[in-house]
Design a protein around this motif. Structure first.
Motif, PDB file in Angstrom:
ATOM      1  N   LEU A  81     -83.137  27.683  -1.034  1.00  0.00           N
ATOM      2  CA  LEU A  81     -83.756  27.780  -2.281  1.00  0.00           C
ATOM      3  C   LEU A  81     -83.148  29.069  -2.973  1.00  0.00           C
ATOM      4  O   LEU A  81     -82.934  29.062  -4.003  1.00  0.00           O
ATOM      5  CB  LEU A  81     -85.376  28.211  -2.236  1.00  0.00           C
ATOM      6  N   ALA A  82     -82.814  30.076  -2.296  1.00  0.00           N
ATOM      7  CA  ALA A  82     -82.390  31.262  -3.099  1.00  0.00           C
ATOM      8  C   ALA A  82     -80.736  30.992  -3.406  1.00  0.00           C
ATOM      9  O   ALA A  82     -80.340  31.918  -4.103  1.00  0.00           O
ATOM     10  CB  ALA A  82     -82.676  32.663  -2.048  1.00  0.00           C
ATOM     11  N   GLY A  83     -80.211  30.058  -2.668  1.00  0.00           N
ATOM     12  CA  GLY A  83     -78.982  29.865  -3.144  1.00  0.00           C
ATOM     13  C   GLY A  83     -77.810  30.717  -2.179  1.00  0.00           C
ATOM     14  O   GLY A  83     -76.960  30.778  -2.887  1.00  0.00           O
ATOM     15  N   LEU A  84     -78.456  31.066  -1.059  1.00  0.00           N
ATOM     16  CA  LEU A  84     -77.534  32.160  -0.245  1.00  0.00           C
ATOM     17  C   LEU A  84     -76.819  31.355   0.668  1.00  0.00           C
ATOM     18  O   LEU A  84     -76.104  31.948   1.472  1.00  0.00           O
ATOM     19  CB  LEU A  84     -78.467  33.136   0.293  1.00  0.00           C
ATOM     20  N   ILE A  85     -77.104  30.035   1.090  1.00  0.00           N
ATOM     21  CA  ILE A  85     -76.274  29.356   2.143  1.00  0.00           C
ATOM     22  C   ILE A  85     -75.627  28.148   1.662  1.00  0.00           C
ATOM     23  O   ILE A  85     -75.880  27.801   0.501  1.00  0.00           O
ATOM     24  CB  ILE A  85     -77.225  29.056   3.232  1.00  0.00           C
ATOM     25  N   ARG A  86     -74.776  27.762   2.207  1.00  0.00           N
ATOM     26  CA  ARG A  86     -74.123  26.187   2.005  1.00  0.00           C
ATOM     27  C   ARG A  86     -74.977  25.291   1.403  1.00  0.00           C
ATOM     28  O   ARG A  86     -76.288  25.040   1.829  1.00  0.00           O
ATOM     29  CB  ARG A  86     -73.575  25.680   3.130  1.00  0.00           C
ATOM     30  N   ARG A  87     -74.381  24.636   0.417  1.00  0.00           N
ATOM     31  CA  ARG A  87     -75.506  23.775  -0.678  1.00  0.00           C
ATOM     32  C   ARG A  87     -75.040  22.238  -0.598  1.00  0.00           C
ATOM     33  O   ARG A  87     -75.542  21.599  -1.314  1.00  0.00           O
ATOM     34  CB  ARG A  87     -75.330  24.373  -1.708  1.00  0.00           C
ATOM     35  N   GLU A  88     -74.371  21.887   0.655  1.00  0.00           N
ATOM     36  CA  GLU A  88     -73.898  20.465   0.649  1.00  0.00           C
ATOM     37  C   GLU A  88     -75.081  19.789   1.060  1.00  0.00           C
ATOM     38  O   GLU A  88     -74.926  18.392   0.928  1.00  0.00           O
ATOM     39  CB  GLU A  88     -72.849  20.555   1.778  1.00  0.00           C
ATOM     40  N   ARG A  89     -76.498  20.123   1.501  1.00  0.00           N
ATOM     41  CA  ARG A  89     -77.419  19.311   1.516  1.00  0.00           C
ATOM     42  C   ARG A  89     -78.506  19.799   0.513  1.00  0.00           C
ATOM     43  O   ARG A  89     -78.651  20.781   0.183  1.00  0.00           O
ATOM     44  CB  ARG A  89     -77.950  19.461   2.838  1.00  0.00           C
ATOM     45  N   SER A  90     -78.992  18.672  -0.056  1.00  0.00           N
ATOM     46  CA  SER A  90     -80.285  19.214  -0.830  1.00  0.00           C
ATOM     47  C   SER A  90     -81.327  19.720  -0.496  1.00  0.00           C
ATOM     48  O   SER A  90     -81.635  19.691   0.608  1.00  0.00           O
ATOM     49  CB  SER A  90     -80.627  17.820  -1.677  1.00  0.00           C
ATOM     50  N   TRP A 114     -83.140  18.143  -7.904  1.00  0.00           N
ATOM     51  CA  TRP A 114     -82.241  19.035  -7.326  1.00  0.00           C
ATOM     52  C   TRP A 114     -81.377  18.633  -6.789  1.00  0.00           C
ATOM     53  O   TRP A 114     -81.509  18.359  -5.416  1.00  0.00           O
ATOM     54  CB  TRP A 114     -82.984  20.445  -6.795  1.00  0.00           C
ATOM     55  N   PRO A 115     -80.078  18.183  -6.911  1.00  0.00           N
ATOM     56  CA  PRO A 115     -79.082  17.593  -6.231  1.00  0.00           C
ATOM     57  C   PRO A 115     -78.506  18.563  -5.184  1.00  0.00           C
ATOM     58  O   PRO A 115     -78.455  19.601  -5.369  1.00  0.00           O
ATOM     59  CB  PRO A 115     -77.863  17.032  -7.362  1.00  0.00           C
ATOM     60  N   ALA A 116     -77.994  17.865  -4.119  1.00  0.00           N
ATOM     61  CA  ALA A 116     -77.117  18.825  -3.241  1.00  0.00           C
ATOM     62  C   ALA A 116     -76.004  19.516  -3.819  1.00  0.00           C
ATOM     63  O   ALA A 116     -75.558  19.001  -5.003  1.00  0.00           O
ATOM     64  CB  ALA A 116     -76.447  17.770  -2.138  1.00  0.00           C
ATOM     65  N   GLY A 117     -75.542  20.543  -3.558  1.00  0.00           N
ATOM     66  CA  GLY A 117     -74.500  21.012  -3.982  1.00  0.00           C
ATOM     67  C   GLY A 117     -74.940  22.336  -5.232  1.00  0.00           C
ATOM     68  O   GLY A 117     -74.226  22.810  -5.677  1.00  0.00           O
ATOM     69  N   THR A 118     -76.232  22.046  -5.530  1.00  0.00           N
ATOM     70  CA  THR A 118     -76.520  22.949  -6.654  1.00  0.00           C
ATOM     71  C   THR A 118     -77.505  24.051  -6.281  1.00  0.00           C
ATOM     72  O   THR A 118     -78.116  23.860  -5.045  1.00  0.00           O
ATOM     73  CB  THR A 118     -77.205  22.281  -7.916  1.00  0.00           C
ATOM     74  N   ALA A 170     -87.511  28.654  -8.526  1.00  0.00           N
ATOM     75  CA  ALA A 170     -87.593  28.283  -6.865  1.00  0.00           C
ATOM     76  C   ALA A 170     -86.742  29.405  -6.189  1.00  0.00           C
ATOM     77  O   ALA A 170     -86.937  29.822  -4.784  1.00  0.00           O
ATOM     78  CB  ALA A 170     -86.692  26.907  -6.609  1.00  0.00           C
ATOM     79  N   ARG A 171     -85.788  29.884  -6.775  1.00  0.00           N
ATOM     80  CA  ARG A 171     -85.055  31.157  -6.076  1.00  0.00           C
ATOM     81  C   ARG A 171     -85.875  32.351  -5.921  1.00  0.00           C
ATOM     82  O   ARG A 171     -85.903  32.938  -4.932  1.00  0.00           O
ATOM     83  CB  ARG A 171     -83.793  31.411  -7.069  1.00  0.00           C
ATOM     84  N   VAL A 172     -86.879  32.547  -6.814  1.00  0.00           N
ATOM     85  CA  VAL A 172     -87.686  33.814  -6.571  1.00  0.00           C
ATOM     86  C   VAL A 172     -88.589  33.667  -5.455  1.00  0.00           C
ATOM     87  O   VAL A 172     -88.701  34.307  -4.618  1.00  0.00           O
ATOM     88  CB  VAL A 172     -88.494  33.906  -7.833  1.00  0.00           C
ATOM     89  N   ALA A 173     -89.113  32.246  -5.314  1.00  0.00           N
ATOM     90  CA  ALA A 173     -89.932  31.867  -4.189  1.00  0.00           C
ATOM     91  C   ALA A 173     -89.378  31.884  -3.045  1.00  0.00           C
ATOM     92  O   ALA A 173     -89.868  32.455  -1.942  1.00  0.00           O
ATOM     93  CB  ALA A 173     -90.523  30.605  -4.577  1.00  0.00           C
ATOM     94  N   GLY A 174     -87.839  31.580  -2.839  1.00  0.00           N
ATOM     95  CA  GLY A 174     -87.358  31.843  -1.646  1.00  0.00           C
ATOM     96  C   GLY A 174     -87.095  33.068  -1.160  1.00  0.00           C
ATOM     97  O   GLY A 174     -87.209  33.535  -0.075  1.00  0.00           O
TER      98      GLY A 174
END
Lengths: 168, 164
Positions: A55-64, A132-136, A142-146
């Motif tokens: 959610l925070a965008g800190l790991i690989r994004r290949e999966r939604s 929210w598609p995979a890869g994004t 959502a990032r804040v919640a993460g």
């Protein structure tokens, strides 16, 4: 029966129930239940933490987010049920002492905040998760919640570890 | 040098003195240790479980085995480092402790078996079918999963089997 508003008396009568008494008096029950508690809580934090990092965008994004949530959350909930049940048993064996312990109180408060954060996410930013598609990286809410969830769960573990050092 | 002498020597080091002098240090390192377990244990556990449950579907076996679990391996490094600090802080609590010794043996077995499963699963499908490694890898993964659980259990019991 003590009055419901009389918390100290209520805690005392909880301690006197057969199961809490058995946990307190046995040499083996407390360590065994505590072991279950630790196995359950590392599973809760490990699975929810991975989702938080996504959610925070800190790991690989290949999966939604949605796909990851579907895979991880059943484990989170099953483990949480186990952690809550074992935690309740540990608490009931010395309810008055735990209730008076500042780290225990902080831990409960942090758990409540983690729950509220999750609820706010589910009712807010999380409702559009399917878009929210995979890869994004998900939107800011959502990032804040993460980030908040990750911080709170680390704090829960910290407070929990300190309970053990302040119960003598 | 006996185990007892090793403990005495470790406990006399400046780093050990530092951690003994500040009471918050051991629980703080333990907290980091537990957070690392929260990364390693579910990652290794779910990995082994997935390998163990994949009924004959070789393609999925290969895909699962290809996952290199980078976070889990990094966290395992941090686990070993924080574990070493905890030994340094309280050597007599750990080294002669039967729960600690069991934990180390179980950890080595769990690691070796998980790595073997990963390698076996990665082999080409036709060769695996010929040698029957697929079924063997699944049994090994189930055993590895139990070994990871046992490692964590032994770790929790260190606190209950301290030599007095």
């Amino acid at each position: 029966m003590p009055d419901a508003a009389d918390l100290p008396a209520l805690l005392k009568s909880l301690e006197q129930l057969p199961l809490p008494t058995a946990v307190r008096e046995s040499d083996w029950l407390f360590p065994i239940i505590e072991t279950v508690h630790v196995l359950a809580l590392v599973t809760v934090v490990g699975t929810v933490g991975r989702l938080d990092l996504r959610l925070a965008g800190l790991i690989r994004r290949e999966r939604s987010v949605r796909e990851l949530a579907r895979e991880l959350l059943p484990w989170t909930w099953a483990a949480f049920a186990m952690a809550a049940l074992s935690g309740l048993l540990l608490f009931s064996s010395a309810a008055s002492k735990y209730a008076a312990n500042p780290y225990f109180r902080v831990k409960l408060l942090l758990l409540l905040l983690a729950g509220l954060n999750m609820l706010a996410f589910q009712l807010g930013a999380g409702r559009r998760m399917a878009q929210w598609p995979a890869g994004t990286v998900p939107p800011a809410g959502a990032r804040v919640a993460g980030f908040v969830s990750l911080t709170l769960w680390c704090a829960v573990i910290t407070a929990g570890r300190w309970i053990g050092y302040s119960m003598h | 040098m006996s185990l007892h002498a090793v403990c005495a020597w470790l406990a006399a080091t400046p780093a050990s003195h530092l951690m003994q002098a500040h009471q918050w240090m051991v629980p703080a390192v333990q907290t980091v240790h537990i957070l690392c377990i929260a990364i390693v244990f579910p990652a290794m556990g779910l990995f082994c479980l997935r390998l163990a449950l994949l009924a004959g579907s070789s393609r999925h076996l290969t895909e699962t085995a290809r996952r290199r679990l980078p976070w889990a391996w990094a966290a395992l490094g941090a686990l070993l480092a924080t574990g070493a600090l905890l030994i340094l802080a309280e050597p007599t609590r750990e080294l002669p402790n039967p729960a600690f010794q069991a934990k180390m043996a179980l950890l080595l077995a769990a690691l070796a078996l998980t790595l073997w499963c990963q390698r076996a699963g990665r082999r080409p499908v036709d060769r695996r079918a010929a040698s029957g490694t697929g079924a063997l890898a699944r049994v090994a993964a189930a055993v590895a999963l139990l070994l990871w659980v046992a490692t964590a259990v032994a770790g929790r019991w260190i606190a209950y089997l301290i030599e007095t």
